[in-house]
Design an enzyme around this catalytic site. Structure first.
Site, PDB file in Angstrom:
ATOM      1  N   CYS A  10       0.862  -1.184   0.000  1.00 24.48           N
ATOM      2  CA  CYS A  10       0.000   0.000   0.000  1.00 24.48           C
ATOM      3  C   CYS A  10       0.896   1.232   0.000  1.00 24.48           C
ATOM      4  O   CYS A  10       2.079   1.126  -0.362  1.00 24.48           O
ATOM      5  CB  CYS A  10      -0.979  -0.021   1.173  1.00 24.48           C
ATOM      6  SG  CYS A  10      -0.203   0.002   2.812  1.00 24.48           S
ATOM      7  N   ASN A  13       2.286   1.498   4.327  1.00 19.66           N
ATOM      8  CA  ASN A  13       2.619   0.223   4.971  1.00 19.66           C
ATOM      9  C   ASN A  13       2.368   0.252   6.489  1.00 19.66           C
ATOM     10  O   ASN A  13       3.088  -0.400   7.255  1.00 19.66           O
ATOM     11  CB  ASN A  13       4.067  -0.201   4.663  1.00 19.66           C
ATOM     12  CG  ASN A  13       4.394  -1.641   5.036  1.00 19.66           C
ATOM     13  OD1 ASN A  13       5.521  -1.960   5.368  1.00 19.66           O
ATOM     14  ND2 ASN A  13       3.416  -2.519   4.984  1.00 19.66           N
ATOM     15  N   CYS A  15      -1.317   0.718   7.407  1.00 15.81           N
ATOM     16  CA  CYS A  15      -2.759   0.436   7.554  1.00 15.81           C
ATOM     17  C   CYS A  15      -3.175  -0.782   6.723  1.00 15.81           C
ATOM     18  O   CYS A  15      -3.319  -1.878   7.260  1.00 15.81           O
ATOM     19  CB  CYS A  15      -3.599   1.652   7.159  1.00 15.81           C
ATOM     20  SG  CYS A  15      -3.328   3.100   8.212  1.00 15.81           S
ATOM     21  N   ARG A  16      -3.358  -0.610   5.415  1.00 16.26           N
ATOM     22  CA  ARG A  16      -3.970  -1.676   4.618  1.00 16.26           C
ATOM     23  C   ARG A  16      -3.081  -2.906   4.422  1.00 16.26           C
ATOM     24  O   ARG A  16      -3.541  -4.036   4.645  1.00 16.26           O
ATOM     25  CB  ARG A  16      -4.391  -1.117   3.246  1.00 16.26           C
ATOM     26  CG  ARG A  16      -5.527  -0.120   3.331  1.00 16.26           C
ATOM     27  CD  ARG A  16      -5.673   0.674   2.056  1.00 16.26           C
ATOM     28  NE  ARG A  16      -4.520   1.554   1.825  1.00 16.26           N
ATOM     29  CZ  ARG A  16      -4.336   2.288   0.749  1.00 16.26           C
ATOM     30  NH1 ARG A  16      -5.218   2.242  -0.226  1.00 16.26           N
ATOM     31  NH2 ARG A  16      -3.270   3.060   0.635  1.00 16.26           N
ATOM     32  N   SER A  17      -1.840  -2.714   3.993  1.00 18.44           N
ATOM     33  CA  SER A  17      -1.033  -3.909   3.672  1.00 18.44           C
ATOM     34  C   SER A  17      -0.625  -4.727   4.905  1.00 18.44           C
ATOM     35  O   SER A  17      -0.597  -5.967   4.810  1.00 18.44           O
ATOM     36  CB  SER A  17       0.181  -3.561   2.788  1.00 18.44           C
ATOM     37  OG  SER A  17       1.024  -2.624   3.397  1.00 18.44           O
ATOM     38  N   ASP A 131      -8.315   3.916   1.438  1.00 25.41           N
ATOM     39  CA  ASP A 131      -7.318   4.219   2.461  1.00 25.41           C
ATOM     40  C   ASP A 131      -8.021   4.710   3.725  1.00 25.41           C
ATOM     41  O   ASP A 131      -8.669   5.758   3.704  1.00 25.41           O
ATOM     42  CB  ASP A 131      -6.384   5.306   1.915  1.00 25.41           C
ATOM     43  CG  ASP A 131      -5.187   5.517   2.811  1.00 25.41           C
ATOM     44  OD1 ASP A 131      -5.220   5.030   3.968  1.00 25.41           O
ATOM     45  OD2 ASP A 131      -4.228   6.148   2.365  1.00 25.41           O
TER      46      ASP A 131
HETATM   47  P1  4NP Z   1      -1.758   2.855   4.127  1.00 23.57           P
HETATM   48  O1  4NP Z   1      -2.355   4.218   4.719  1.00 23.57           O
HETATM   49  O2  4NP Z   1      -1.204   3.186   2.747  1.00 23.57           O
HETATM   50  O3  4NP Z   1      -2.931   1.950   4.057  1.00 23.57           O
HETATM   51  O4  4NP Z   1      -0.677   2.416   5.097  1.00 23.57           O
HETATM   52  C1  4NP Z   1      -1.638   5.416   4.797  1.00 23.57           C
HETATM   53  C2  4NP Z   1      -0.831   5.637   5.900  1.00 23.57           C
HETATM   54  C3  4NP Z   1      -0.124   6.817   6.015  1.00 23.57           C
HETATM   55  C4  4NP Z   1      -0.225   7.764   5.017  1.00 23.57           C
HETATM   56  C5  4NP Z   1      -1.028   7.542   3.912  1.00 23.57           C
HETATM   57  C6  4NP Z   1      -1.729   6.354   3.801  1.00 23.57           C
HETATM   58  N1  4NP Z   1       0.475   8.991   5.146  1.00 23.57           N
HETATM   59  O5  4NP Z   1       0.302   9.862   4.276  1.00 23.57           O
HETATM   60  O6  4NP Z   1       1.257   9.180   6.093  1.00 23.57           O
END
Ligand code: 4NP
Length: 166
Positions: A10, A13, A15-17, A131
């Site tokens: 994702c 790294n 939340c989703r993955s 997200d």
């Molecule tokens: P992820 O979510 O891609 O599912 O881990 C996010 C976590 C942090 C950020 C964006 C998306 N960020 O911009 O810090």
């Protein structure tokens, strides 16, 4: 052929993955038992390095723990070129992840390893895992349910292909 090494990707790294990795591992254990599941190698990565070395977001940890899945040991890292050789399959969460991983690919073997994770549940619909980072807890539960369904559907797909070959 059933992939035995799988990388979940994702953006951050956190939340989703990491949840996808935890849910897929749980689904493998459910289907094949703990011992056989050790034949698989799972990992996750982000296209960014925003959260390098951090554990999963606390909301991601809580939303999986409710379902008896502990992802607290995972640490964020950035996707790198040799992941294309190390993993049989690279599951991305959304179109932006797809584009960013594709940009790093060097050949068609690399490219063919990249798939949207929700393709098992919604083939050819380009469905994306939203997200949940900027939302509330219900976003994480929604993501959990999507990832669980997609994990089971990939395992169904691979199992039925293997059965029809035998
Ligand atoms: P992820 O979510 O891609 O599912 O881990 C996010 C976590 C942090 C950020 C964006 C998306 N960020 O911009 O810090």
């Amino acid at each position: 052929m059933t992939p035995k090494s799988i990388l979940f990707v994702c953006l951050g790294n956190i939340c989703r993955s990491p949840v996808a990795q935890g849910v897929f591992q749980y689904s493998l254990n459910e289907r094949f038992g703990f011992d056989l599941s050790k034949n698989w190698i799972l990992d996750s990565a982000g296209t960014s390095n925003y959260h390098n070395h951090e554990p999963p977001d606390i909301r991601a940890q809580q939303s999986t723990l409710i379902h008896d899945i502990d992802i607290s040991h995972q640490r964020s890292r950035q996707f790198k070129l040799d992941d294309f050789d190390k993993f049989d399959q690279i599951f991305v969460m959304d179109a932006s992840n797809y584009k960013n991983v594709l940009k790093l690919s060097k050949n068609s073997v690399h490219k063919n390893k990249i798939h949207l994770f929700l393709d098992s549940s919604y083939p050819d619909e380009n469905r994306q895992v939203p997200d949940p980072y900027f939302g509330g807890n219900e976003g994480f539960e929604n993501v959990f349910q999507m990832l669980k369904k997609a994990s089971v559907n990939w395992l169904d797909k691979w199992t039925s292909v293997n059965e029809s070959i035998e």
